[in-house]
Design a protein around this motif. Structure first.
Motif, short mmCIF file in Angstrom:
data_model
loop_
_atom_site.label_atom_id
_atom_site.label_comp_id
_atom_site.label_asym_id
_atom_site.label_seq_id
_atom_site.Cartn_x
_atom_site.Cartn_y
_atom_site.Cartn_z
N MET A 197 -15.37 -28.83 -60.13
CA MET A 197 -16.44 -29.70 -59.22
C MET A 197 -17.67 -29.29 -60.66
O MET A 197 -19.15 -30.29 -60.30
CB MET A 197 -17.22 -29.46 -57.49
CG MET A 197 -18.47 -29.10 -56.92
SD MET A 197 -18.53 -28.31 -55.60
CE MET A 197 -17.08 -28.89 -54.81
N GLU A 198 -17.60 -26.67 -60.58
CA GLU A 198 -18.97 -27.24 -61.35
C GLU A 198 -18.93 -27.93 -62.62
O GLU A 198 -20.15 -28.33 -63.18
CB GLU A 198 -18.35 -25.53 -61.79
CG GLU A 198 -18.40 -25.06 -60.20
CD GLU A 198 -19.39 -24.65 -59.53
OE1 GLU A 198 -20.78 -24.32 -60.56
OE2 GLU A 198 -19.94 -24.67 -58.63
N ILE A 199 -18.15 -28.68 -63.79
CA ILE A 199 -18.03 -28.94 -64.47
C ILE A 199 -18.92 -30.20 -64.12
O ILE A 199 -19.95 -30.87 -65.17
CB ILE A 199 -16.96 -29.53 -65.11
CG1 ILE A 199 -16.07 -28.03 -65.75
CG2 ILE A 199 -17.06 -30.04 -66.44
CD1 ILE A 199 -14.17 -28.66 -66.12
N HIS A 214 -21.44 -39.50 -52.61
CA HIS A 214 -20.25 -38.99 -51.95
C HIS A 214 -19.21 -39.35 -51.11
O HIS A 214 -20.64 -39.78 -49.97
CB HIS A 214 -20.24 -38.31 -52.55
CG HIS A 214 -18.22 -37.51 -52.35
ND1 HIS A 214 -17.33 -38.70 -53.15
CD2 HIS A 214 -17.92 -36.48 -51.53
CE1 HIS A 214 -16.10 -37.31 -52.45
NE2 HIS A 214 -16.83 -36.53 -51.32
N ASN A 215 -18.84 -39.92 -50.83
CA ASN A 215 -18.05 -40.85 -49.38
C ASN A 215 -16.95 -39.49 -48.96
O ASN A 215 -16.01 -39.32 -49.76
CB ASN A 215 -17.11 -42.12 -49.68
CG ASN A 215 -18.14 -43.47 -49.57
OD1 ASN A 215 -19.51 -43.39 -49.09
ND2 ASN A 215 -17.84 -43.99 -49.98
N HIS A 234 -14.63 -29.55 -49.16
CA HIS A 234 -14.23 -30.05 -50.73
C HIS A 234 -15.67 -31.11 -50.87
O HIS A 234 -16.92 -30.71 -51.48
CB HIS A 234 -13.53 -30.78 -51.37
CG HIS A 234 -14.20 -30.86 -52.64
ND1 HIS A 234 -14.17 -28.76 -54.14
CD2 HIS A 234 -14.10 -31.08 -53.68
CE1 HIS A 234 -14.31 -29.93 -55.02
NE2 HIS A 234 -13.98 -31.56 -54.74
N SER A 235 -15.65 -32.39 -49.66
CA SER A 235 -15.99 -33.54 -50.15
C SER A 235 -18.00 -32.56 -49.15
O SER A 235 -18.87 -33.18 -50.66
CB SER A 235 -16.08 -34.65 -49.44
OG SER A 235 -14.90 -35.18 -50.03
N LEU A 239 -21.29 -32.51 -51.81
CA LEU A 239 -22.78 -33.10 -51.18
C LEU A 239 -24.05 -32.06 -51.42
O LEU A 239 -25.10 -32.21 -51.58
CB LEU A 239 -22.51 -33.73 -50.36
CG LEU A 239 -21.87 -34.74 -50.51
CD1 LEU A 239 -21.52 -35.39 -49.49
CD2 LEU A 239 -22.95 -36.09 -50.92
N LYS A 240 -23.44 -31.13 -50.55
CA LYS A 240 -24.58 -30.45 -50.92
C LYS A 240 -25.12 -29.33 -52.19
O LYS A 240 -26.27 -28.51 -52.05
CB LYS A 240 -24.13 -29.14 -49.24
CG LYS A 240 -25.16 -27.96 -49.14
CD LYS A 240 -24.59 -27.16 -48.05
CE LYS A 240 -25.56 -25.81 -47.38
NZ LYS A 240 -26.65 -26.39 -46.53
#
Length: 359
Positions: A197-199, A214-215, A234-235, A239-240
């Motif tokens: 995620m960070e990358i 993102h769904n 995680h999803s 988004l946040k």
């Protein structure tokens, strides 16, 4: 939610996901690089197994696809094949393909046509993907320019085999597309970048699209059955975090109903998405791509979809589209510009039977 009427509409009920497979089934094929696994071979190894549907249930009158220009459908398909490109419309067997292609729009699917996940609701093939095509960003940009698109949606398969989850490839497509079509808006519909995620956020915040989508797909209770390998929180966090870093970019999220969720769970999911700063929502009816996929639990009545839109507007989403044929990229440009969700096409006879004809 107290002043929202929560009630069940009369709906066709279908058995839900089942938790075993017949013993007579052969061993599923092993993934071989570049080879597509579909149907039983794709879903046999997921945690909660699926018994193939014997007889597909009859669809209600509100599950209808509007046909458009066959010539335009053919033109877009020929253009895509010439550039060796894929669309999620074709690979995921989207029922809206004739209408969208006929209206001159398509959702490009980058990074190949083999996904590293095994979601039982999805028709995209599973397996070990090939290497990335370094020319794909340029070919995608040339196709967007050639079709004269003013709004393009770029999605992808999951690529858990890549160190950045494919984020740099998204960046390359954005850059190439903006260079050739500077006035075309770009919406990206990204995977969850599990473990990366960070990358991914670093790359996609530096080179942003016009819409970050993102769904989340379904309610948390059903994740193990329908989204193996993914995580609900995680999803939400993805988004946040994107919105926190790029408050100037619209965020968007979609999910399906008719998988076995309750109406109350849908309202709770909408609350979660609002709390994680999502701007736009899409909600559509799940339709099983084949008898080997997860079965439909029920066909959700249009009135229930309307209640979801009413609730979403009440809690403050910029836009919420909900309907039987709504999909993540369904008329994405119209939703971006704030238009209302199209009404489902229904027969006069059915409306008369419900006392709603002329309403």
């Amino acid at each position: 939610m107290s002043d929202i009427a929560i009630k069940r509409e009369t709906a066709t009920r279908i058995p839900s996901v089942q938790t075993h497979i017949p013993e007579a089934k052969p061993k599923p094929k092993k993934a071989v690089k570049g080879e597509k696994l579909r149907g039983y071979d794709k879903v046999a190894r997921i945690p909660i197994k699926v018994i193939p549907t014997v007889e597909a249930p009859k669809k209600p009158d509100w599950i209808r696809v509007k046909m458009s220009s066959p010539a335009e459908v053919d033109r877009i398909k020929k253009t895509l094949r010439k550039q060796k490109l894929y669309t999620v419309c074709e690979e995921a067997a989207c029922p809206n393909l004739p209408q969208c292609f006929g209206d001159g729009t398509a959702t490009f699917m980058i990074m190949g046509d083999i996904c590293t996940r095994r979601c039982p609701f999805c028709d995209v093939a599973h397996g070990r993907p090939n290497e990335l095509d370094k020319d794909e960003p340029r070919h995608t940009a040339e196709t967007i320019q050639g079709l004269g698109l003013k709004y393009a949606v770029i999605t992808s398969v999951d690529r858990d085999d890549l160190k950045d989850g494919g984020a740099q490839h998204f960046v390359d497509v954005i850059n190439e597309s903006k260079a050739l079509s500077p006035n075309c808006l770009i919406e990206i519909l990204v995977p969850d970048f599990r473990g990366r995620m960070e990358i991914a956020l670093d790359l996609l915040c530096e080179t942003p699209p016009d819409v970050f989508n993102h769904n989340i797909e379904t309610v948390p209770r059903l994740y193990k059955a329908f989204r193996p390998g993914s995580d609900y929180q995680h999803s939400l966090t993805l988004l946040k975090e994107y919105k926190a870093r790029r408050p100037d970019i619209a965020t968007k999220c979609g999910f399906m109903v008719g998988l076995g969720e309750t109406e109350e769970e849908v309202y709770a999911l909408l609350d979660d998405l609002k709390a994680h700063d999502v701007d736009m929502i899409t909600i559509g009816q799940y339709l099983a791509p084949s008898k080997s996929h997860a079965p439909v639990d029920r066909y959700v009545h249009p009135d229930e979809f309307q209640r979801y839109m009413d609730y979403g507007k009440k809690i403050g989403f910029f836009s919420i589209w909900a309907g039987p044929m709504v999909r993540s990229s369904y008329f994405a440009d119209r939703q971006y510009y704030g238009e209302d969700c199209p009404k489902p096409v229904r027969s006069k006879r059915a409306l008369e039977a419900e006392g709603k004809f002329g309403c």
